[in-house]
Scaffold this active site. Sequence first.
Site, mmCIF file in Angstrom:
data_model
loop_
_atom_site.group_PDB
_atom_site.id
_atom_site.type_symbol
_atom_site.label_atom_id
_atom_site.label_comp_id
_atom_site.label_asym_id
_atom_site.label_seq_id
_atom_site.Cartn_x
_atom_site.Cartn_y
_atom_site.Cartn_z
ATOM 1 N N SER A 169 -4.448 -6.522 -4.432
ATOM 2 C CA SER A 169 -4.031 -5.348 -5.192
ATOM 3 C C SER A 169 -4.483 -5.478 -6.637
ATOM 4 C CB SER A 169 -2.505 -5.197 -5.151
ATOM 5 O OG SER A 169 -2.080 -4.133 -5.993
ATOM 6 N N CYS A 214 -10.998 8.531 -3.468
ATOM 7 C CA CYS A 214 -10.196 7.389 -3.914
ATOM 8 C C CYS A 214 -10.549 6.158 -3.085
ATOM 9 C CB CYS A 214 -8.706 7.697 -3.824
ATOM 10 S SG CYS A 214 -8.133 8.051 -2.150
ATOM 11 N N HIS A 273 0.837 -1.197 0.000
ATOM 12 C CA HIS A 273 0.000 0.000 0.000
ATOM 13 C C HIS A 273 0.872 1.248 0.000
ATOM 14 C CE1 HIS A 273 -3.967 1.916 0.883
ATOM 15 N NE2 HIS A 273 -3.206 2.839 1.450
ATOM 16 N N ASP A 274 0.563 2.180 -0.879
ATOM 17 C CA ASP A 274 1.284 3.450 -0.916
ATOM 18 C C ASP A 274 0.447 4.521 -0.227
ATOM 19 O OD1 ASP A 274 3.547 2.508 -2.314
ATOM 20 O OD2 ASP A 274 2.433 2.580 -4.198
ATOM 21 N N GLU A 275 1.113 5.281 0.598
ATOM 22 C CA GLU A 275 0.476 6.261 1.480
ATOM 23 C C GLU A 275 -0.550 7.154 0.771
ATOM 24 O OE1 GLU A 275 2.103 9.667 4.582
ATOM 25 O OE2 GLU A 275 3.202 9.308 2.723
ATOM 26 N N CYS A 276 -1.669 7.368 1.460
ATOM 27 C CA CYS A 276 -2.680 8.331 1.014
ATOM 28 C C CYS A 276 -3.283 8.948 2.266
ATOM 29 C CB CYS A 276 -3.751 7.657 0.164
ATOM 30 S SG CYS A 276 -5.051 8.794 -0.394
ATOM 31 N N ARG A 336 5.882 6.469 -8.492
ATOM 32 C CA ARG A 336 6.190 5.494 -7.440
ATOM 33 C C ARG A 336 7.267 4.503 -7.880
ATOM 34 N NH1 ARG A 336 0.142 3.756 -5.984
ATOM 35 N NH2 ARG A 336 -0.041 4.152 -8.216
ATOM 36 N N ASP A 348 2.556 8.958 -12.639
ATOM 37 C CA ASP A 348 2.913 8.172 -11.459
ATOM 38 C C ASP A 348 4.432 8.191 -11.305
ATOM 39 O OD1 ASP A 348 3.238 6.129 -9.481
ATOM 40 O OD2 ASP A 348 1.367 5.211 -10.128
ATOM 41 N N LYS A 350 2.778 -3.022 -9.450
ATOM 42 C CA LYS A 350 3.217 -3.787 -8.278
ATOM 43 C C LYS A 350 3.325 -5.275 -8.620
ATOM 44 C CE LYS A 350 1.148 -0.491 -5.067
ATOM 45 N NZ LYS A 350 0.026 -0.223 -4.133
ATOM 46 N N ARG A 387 1.049 9.136 -5.138
ATOM 47 C CA ARG A 387 1.842 8.436 -6.161
ATOM 48 C C ARG A 387 3.264 8.975 -6.233
ATOM 49 N NH1 ARG A 387 -2.138 9.412 -10.823
ATOM 50 N NH2 ARG A 387 -4.071 8.758 -9.886
#
Length: 540
Positions: free
Chosen positions: A472, A379, A365-368, A450, A448, A477, A412
């Site tokens: 996911s 989102c 998981h990428d931070e939000c 990331r 993006d 990823k 992102r």
Amino acid sequence: MSTTQQPVSDAILTQILGRLDALQVSQQALQAKLDALTNPPVSPVSSPPRNGIPIPQSHSREGSLSGLAPTTISPPSSVAGTQSPPIHALNIDKDKQLSDKEREKLLYPGRVLLTTYPDQHNIKPYPIQWGAADPSVRGPVICSRFPSSIKQRNALGAHSGSYSIYRALAIAMGTLTPSHKPDYSKTEPSVPIPPQPAWSDPTKIVSFDPWGHVVPQVFRRELEDLGLDVRPSIAVTRGHLKLSEIDEVARKGDLTVDGKILIKSLPLRNVDGKESTADPGVEIAINKAAVEPVWHLPGVAERFGISESLLRRALFEDTGGMYPELITRPDIKVFLPPIGNLTAYIFGNPAYLHDETKELTLRVHDECNGSDVFGSDICTCKPYLTYAIEECVRCAQRGGVGLVVYFRKEGRALGEVTKYLVYNLRKRGIDSADKYFKATELIAGVKDMRFQALMPDVLHWFGIKKIDNMVSMSDMKYNAIVQSGIPILKRYDIPDHLLPPDSRVEIDAKIAAGYFSNAKVVTEADLVKTVGRTWEETEH
């Protein structure tokens, strides 16, 4: 006509270096005299002893920017002849009797060191062999500028990533003694994370130090006997997760309290302090690891398919020249970048992560911050994260193990300011799925940043060899993990009933762009029909 260059003898080289040292001292003395002429000294003020140690007053401006010495390393003493006390002997507090200039001199008694070079006199980086199976052969990561370590540094940057700025501020304000020596007793990992074959493969882990959690143990000699400033870059601890979303799932009976993975919370208290009869909900027992970035530059460059020199130049130029030694010290191959870390949350027995006979459920998981913390509905980040946690709990209760890896890559990796600018652009037009990625590209230039190529490192650190369930939809990823040599047996997307209404724009755009979905096929023609909420609707 050609000539043959004769090698310089050791005696001549020593003589040259000695003359250079003499010139440097002479230059410093001249600078001190110039400073004295342009900045007359104030009347000396006797400062009271702190902790029984008298602090002498110094009025030289030798530590200021007027005394820059790009290629010199000076001992921690005054060039005017007054020996400054060693930094480790000072407890510098904010004191009205000391001017800022005097405090600066006490904190930084030497000349400003802008950069160093590999062939500079007395520069001897402590040997480091990335990917060595034995930590004593691999060597510790040393990036400290403390007098005890500065000449043996084998890494660039600073510990704690972006938080190193706050440490610098604390030192400048006098709230932190710059040479504070941490006491690492009783800080060892809550559970063992033993060496894995990937630790000795220099191509598998290039974005952090696999020995970072056991630094006080495996590098005890360097810390205690040699006095080098070596610090952990990973910490492993345990705790409980308390989430209202998991409380609700448990109340519905979709998760079972087993007393080991999922635990009933302690009773709540009323305002009057008495025990409440309300349902207190549940908690999840977890182990977790915080991992700071430590980049092995040749490996990172190879991972991205670029040259190491290009990587170094880009890191130097596009951070405003923050780390000149990226250019001047090509012999130093390790860099601690000023970026956010990652946190790994383990559900169930951590030893099962490297056991191929056990089922493993994964969410990367990428931070939000807007969604994860504050519940923004534009989102799917928070509902997907909490759904993944549910799946990890179920997997652990089936006798397997769950893993959620949380990366600090806000928006992102474009940042929250850019993300909000994109929101404004979307909501001032028609917020349709066909324009979703285009809006980001108009502002950020890319959709993006990331770049998931470094992401699988943490999976190899745990010794993961296969993933049974990946929660996911991200194609990036999935591809990064599989290409790193870890097969994924099953993927599943977020259930429709968990989608916030305004997030349909994002999810449809991603599916059309190649994101995985079991339930829905989205074509480019369909994207125009998926429209988000307008600003006017937000006001009601």
